[in-house]
Motif scaffolding. Structure first.
Motif, PDB file in Angstrom:
ATOM      1  N   MET A   1       0.897  -1.128  -0.096  1.00  0.00           N
ATOM      2  CA  MET A   1      -0.214   0.121  -0.155  1.00  0.00           C
ATOM      3  C   MET A   1       0.954   1.186  -0.020  1.00  0.00           C
ATOM      4  SD  MET A   1      -2.731   1.179   2.820  1.00  0.00           S
ATOM      5  CE  MET A   1      -3.681   2.535   2.543  1.00  0.00           C
ATOM      6  N   ASN A   2       0.763   2.156  -1.004  1.00  0.00           N
ATOM      7  CA  ASN A   2       1.423   3.544  -0.901  1.00  0.00           C
ATOM      8  C   ASN A   2       0.725   4.223  -0.112  1.00  0.00           C
ATOM      9  OD1 ASN A   2       2.121   5.873  -1.487  1.00  0.00           O
ATOM     10  ND2 ASN A   2       2.368   5.493  -3.805  1.00  0.00           N
ATOM     11  N   ASP A   3       1.757   4.999   0.844  1.00  0.00           N
ATOM     12  CA  ASP A   3       1.054   5.856   1.825  1.00  0.00           C
ATOM     13  C   ASP A   3       0.471   7.090   1.601  1.00  0.00           C
ATOM     14  OD1 ASP A   3       3.923   5.071   4.385  1.00  0.00           O
ATOM     15  OD2 ASP A   3       1.972   4.364   3.859  1.00  0.00           O
ATOM     16  N   PHE A   4       0.683   7.260  -0.007  1.00  0.00           N
ATOM     17  CA  PHE A   4      -0.006   8.406  -0.303  1.00  0.00           C
ATOM     18  C   PHE A   4      -1.382   8.344  -0.453  1.00  0.00           C
ATOM     19  CE2 PHE A   4       3.775   9.812  -2.687  1.00  0.00           C
ATOM     20  CZ  PHE A   4       3.975  11.288  -2.102  1.00  0.00           C
ATOM     21  N   THR A   5      -1.793   6.937  -0.303  1.00  0.00           N
ATOM     22  CA  THR A   5      -3.270   6.567  -0.398  1.00  0.00           C
ATOM     23  C   THR A   5      -4.107   7.117   0.925  1.00  0.00           C
ATOM     24  OG1 THR A   5      -2.779   4.166  -1.317  1.00  0.00           O
ATOM     25  CG2 THR A   5      -4.759   4.596  -0.221  1.00  0.00           C
ATOM     26  N   PHE A   6      -3.492   7.457   1.819  1.00  0.00           N
ATOM     27  CA  PHE A   6      -4.084   8.140   3.014  1.00  0.00           C
ATOM     28  C   PHE A   6      -4.719   9.411   2.650  1.00  0.00           C
ATOM     29  CE2 PHE A   6      -1.144   5.283   5.656  1.00  0.00           C
ATOM     30  CZ  PHE A   6      -2.181   4.451   6.006  1.00  0.00           C
ATOM     31  N   PHE A   7      -3.985  10.116   1.784  1.00  0.00           N
ATOM     32  CA  PHE A   7      -4.482  11.158   1.127  1.00  0.00           C
ATOM     33  C   PHE A   7      -5.594  11.283   0.230  1.00  0.00           C
ATOM     34  CE2 PHE A   7      -0.098  12.004   2.582  1.00  0.00           C
ATOM     35  CZ  PHE A   7      -0.354  12.905   3.658  1.00  0.00           C
ATOM     36  N   GLU A   8      -6.194  10.229   0.040  1.00  0.00           N
ATOM     37  CA  GLU A   8      -7.314  10.055  -0.733  1.00  0.00           C
ATOM     38  C   GLU A   8      -8.491  10.197   0.167  1.00  0.00           C
ATOM     39  OE1 GLU A   8      -7.406   6.251  -2.760  1.00  0.00           O
ATOM     40  OE2 GLU A   8      -5.641   6.530  -3.796  1.00  0.00           O
ATOM     41  N   SER A   9      -8.515  10.361   1.443  1.00  0.00           N
ATOM     42  CA  SER A   9      -9.366  10.689   2.579  1.00  0.00           C
ATOM     43  C   SER A   9      -9.287  11.947   2.699  1.00  0.00           C
ATOM     44  CB  SER A   9      -9.222   9.840   3.902  1.00  0.00           C
ATOM     45  OG  SER A   9      -9.949  10.346   4.972  1.00  0.00           O
ATOM     46  N   ALA A  10     -10.508  12.607   2.432  1.00  0.00           N
ATOM     47  CA  ALA A  10     -10.452  14.187   2.857  1.00  0.00           C
ATOM     48  C   ALA A  10     -10.502  14.514   4.317  1.00  0.00           C
ATOM     49  CB  ALA A  10     -11.856  14.554   2.267  1.00  0.00           C
ATOM     50  N   SER A  11     -10.926  13.631   5.073  1.00  0.00           N
ATOM     51  CA  SER A  11     -11.102  14.115   6.695  1.00  0.00           C
ATOM     52  C   SER A  11      -9.503  13.638   6.973  1.00  0.00           C
ATOM     53  CB  SER A  11     -11.909  13.060   7.390  1.00  0.00           C
ATOM     54  OG  SER A  11     -11.621  11.714   7.052  1.00  0.00           O
ATOM     55  N   PHE A  12      -8.956  12.668   6.479  1.00  0.00           N
ATOM     56  CA  PHE A  12      -7.384  12.648   6.826  1.00  0.00           C
ATOM     57  C   PHE A  12      -6.592  13.660   6.583  1.00  0.00           C
ATOM     58  CE2 PHE A  12      -3.073  11.372   6.087  1.00  0.00           C
ATOM     59  CZ  PHE A  12      -2.494  10.688   7.108  1.00  0.00           C
ATOM     60  N   THR A  13      -6.913  14.085   5.302  1.00  0.00           N
ATOM     61  CA  THR A  13      -6.102  15.298   4.671  1.00  0.00           C
ATOM     62  C   THR A  13      -6.335  16.571   5.411  1.00  0.00           C
ATOM     63  OG1 THR A  13      -6.015  14.290   2.382  1.00  0.00           O
ATOM     64  CG2 THR A  13      -5.567  16.504   2.448  1.00  0.00           C
ATOM     65  N   LYS A  14      -7.446  16.854   5.729  1.00  0.00           N
ATOM     66  CA  LYS A  14      -7.874  18.171   6.348  1.00  0.00           C
ATOM     67  C   LYS A  14      -7.287  18.067   7.875  1.00  0.00           C
ATOM     68  CE  LYS A  14     -11.696  20.717   8.259  1.00  0.00           C
ATOM     69  NZ  LYS A  14     -11.461  20.720   9.559  1.00  0.00           N
ATOM     70  N   ASN A  15      -7.301  16.712   8.677  1.00  0.00           N
ATOM     71  CA  ASN A  15      -6.678  16.717   9.943  1.00  0.00           C
ATOM     72  C   ASN A  15      -5.405  16.870   9.746  1.00  0.00           C
ATOM     73  OD1 ASN A  15      -9.258  16.568  11.164  1.00  0.00           O
ATOM     74  ND2 ASN A  15      -9.094  14.027  11.044  1.00  0.00           N
TER      75      ASN A  15
ATOM     76  N   ASN B   1      -7.669  24.090   1.888  1.00  0.00           N
ATOM     77  CA  ASN B   1      -6.608  23.409   1.055  1.00  0.00           C
ATOM     78  C   ASN B   1      -6.596  22.075   0.879  1.00  0.00           C
ATOM     79  OD1 ASN B   1      -5.232  25.971   0.659  1.00  0.00           O
ATOM     80  ND2 ASN B   1      -4.072  25.799   2.426  1.00  0.00           N
ATOM     81  N   SER B   2      -7.423  21.259   1.658  1.00  0.00           N
ATOM     82  CA  SER B   2      -7.406  19.825   1.564  1.00  0.00           C
ATOM     83  C   SER B   2      -7.594  19.135   0.213  1.00  0.00           C
ATOM     84  CB  SER B   2      -8.425  19.249   2.668  1.00  0.00           C
ATOM     85  OG  SER B   2      -9.869  19.741   2.369  1.00  0.00           O
ATOM     86  N   TYR B   3      -8.798  19.890  -0.390  1.00  0.00           N
ATOM     87  CA  TYR B   3      -8.972  19.120  -1.942  1.00  0.00           C
ATOM     88  C   TYR B   3      -8.111  19.451  -3.039  1.00  0.00           C
ATOM     89  CZ  TYR B   3     -13.489  17.262  -0.318  1.00  0.00           C
ATOM     90  OH  TYR B   3     -14.372  16.512   0.324  1.00  0.00           O
ATOM     91  N   ARG B   4      -7.467  20.851  -2.654  1.00  0.00           N
ATOM     92  CA  ARG B   4      -6.105  20.920  -3.469  1.00  0.00           C
ATOM     93  C   ARG B   4      -5.045  20.336  -3.405  1.00  0.00           C
ATOM     94  NH1 ARG B   4      -3.297  26.174  -3.768  1.00  0.00           N
ATOM     95  NH2 ARG B   4      -4.400  26.744  -2.052  1.00  0.00           N
TER      96      ARG B   4
ATOM     97  N   ILE C   1      -1.804  15.609  -5.452  1.00  0.00           N
ATOM     98  CA  ILE C   1      -0.879  14.377  -5.311  1.00  0.00           C
ATOM     99  C   ILE C   1      -1.623  13.216  -6.189  1.00  0.00           C
ATOM    100  CG2 ILE C   1      -1.052  12.107  -3.735  1.00  0.00           C
ATOM    101  CD1 ILE C   1      -0.452  14.211  -1.374  1.00  0.00           C
ATOM    102  N   GLN C   2      -2.921  13.606  -6.712  1.00  0.00           N
ATOM    103  CA  GLN C   2      -3.479  12.576  -7.593  1.00  0.00           C
ATOM    104  C   GLN C   2      -2.800  12.756  -8.997  1.00  0.00           C
ATOM    105  OE1 GLN C   2      -7.528  12.682  -7.567  1.00  0.00           O
ATOM    106  NE2 GLN C   2      -7.977  12.282  -5.287  1.00  0.00           N
ATOM    107  N   HIS C   3      -2.664  14.174  -9.375  1.00  0.00           N
ATOM    108  CA  HIS C   3      -2.132  14.405 -10.765  1.00  0.00           C
ATOM    109  C   HIS C   3      -0.717  14.038 -10.686  1.00  0.00           C
ATOM    110  CE1 HIS C   3      -5.744  16.812 -11.354  1.00  0.00           C
ATOM    111  NE2 HIS C   3      -5.334  16.753 -12.829  1.00  0.00           N
TER     112      HIS C   3
END
Length: 310
Positions: free
Chosen positions: A1-15, A37-40, A45-47
């Motif tokens: 599992m790529n740790d970037f995967t955690f940033f596919e969660s908006a709540s995790f990213t915002k926190n 800034n969370s969605y940006r 990261i996705q791009h």
């Protein structure tokens, strides 16, 4: 599992952003800034990962461009952790480096240079992520010198150019052993060399002992610096054979500078680039191809480590 995967969660990213924004001067705006800034952050990261995925499938002819834009997108996400107002002005949206647009006759990629600009992405992430000033050490960097910051290219220098930019050291029981001629090359005594390593952030306290033809470095406990003159690679440690070859630049900066130049070449110098790709009479392409392999293997991990740093 790529740790970037955690940033596919908006709540995790915002926190994640909120936690770091609380440590900044604008902490009273931590909640609103992290929400904005969370969605940006997530889309950068996705791009970035999409570019890297396509680079793995792409031929060498266009790989530098894909890797450059992939790295740029991930850097923009990382900057948002340190600078909640990014981009606060349009000048930071440029690449932040430049190179000679037209290559002269007899052009050599290894001798080519990139120049750091006052504004743009490169100087901005130097300041925000690494607390370095643009042009702190130099405003121009040659490709050859940048390549010499990567011990993974040691064999290419040794075999193709008969240059030997690194001394290789062996680690045994937390003691690093280098050839004794290192002190002659650096024009230093063992005591002065120990002081040099401490000053460069290798460790808080170091003891260097000469023994016959060997130089042993004791008490190396790495500090939190992003760069230091001891390079760890493939279970060995390396140091420059010439002290002046050491640039105090993190790998991510080296990757960005070289990829920028390569991406410009493959877009705008297509004749030169095409000839190099299709001829066997060129010592520079093995350097370039090996460098691209290193970037593919290491750059995302290096950026993730920086991102997760407290």
């Amino acid at each position: 599992m790529n740790d970037f995967t955690f940033f596919e969660s908006a709540s995790f990213t915002k926190n994640f952003l909120h936690k770091h924004y609380l440590t900044l001067e604008t902490k009273e705006q931590a909640s609103s800034k992290s929400y904005m800034n969370s969605y940006r952050f997530m889309y950068h990261i996705q791009h970035g990962q999409l570019y890297y995925q396509q680079a793995k499938l792409a031929p060498v002819a266009i790989k530098p461009m894909l890797l450059f834009y992939g790295l740029s997108q991930l850097l923009k996400a990382c900057i948002l952790k340190y600078d909640p107002d990014y981009p606060s002005k349009s000048s930071v949206l440029s690449h932040g480096v430049s190179t000679r647009k037209r290559k002269k006759q007899g052009y050599s990629f290894l001798a080519d240079e990139v120049k750091v600009q006052r504004d743009g992405l490169f100087p901005h992430f130097m300041i925000k992520m690494f607390h370095m000033k643009p042009n702190q050490y130099s405003d121009k960097y040659s490709m050859s010198l940048l390549f010499k910051q990567l011990p993974g290219l040691k064999d290419a220098f040794d075999s193709l150019l008969s240059e030997y930019p690194f001394f290789s050291g062996k680690i045994t029981n937390q003691i690093i052993a280098f050839p004794g001629v290192l002190l002659d090359s650096y024009h230093m005594t063992a005591e002065r060399f120990a002081e040099y390593l401490v000053a460069q952030g290798v460790s808080h306290k170091i003891n260097v002992v000469e023994s016959k033809d060997t130089l042993c470095i004791h008490n190396v406990v790495s500090t939190a610096n992003d760069v230091n003159p001891l390079f760890h690679f493939n279970d060995r440690v390396f140091i420059h054979a010439q002290k002046d070859d050491y640039l105090k630049l993190p790998d991510l900066m080296v990757y960005y500078l070289v990829l920028y130049n390569l991406s410009m070449i493959c877009r705008y110098e297509t004749e030169w680039w095409g000839e190099r790709l299709h001829t066997l009479d060129c010592d520079e392409m093995p350097f370039i191809k090996h460098f691209l392999e290193i970037v593919e293997q290491d750059s995302q991990g290096a950026l993730l480590r920086k991102l997760m740093q407290s």
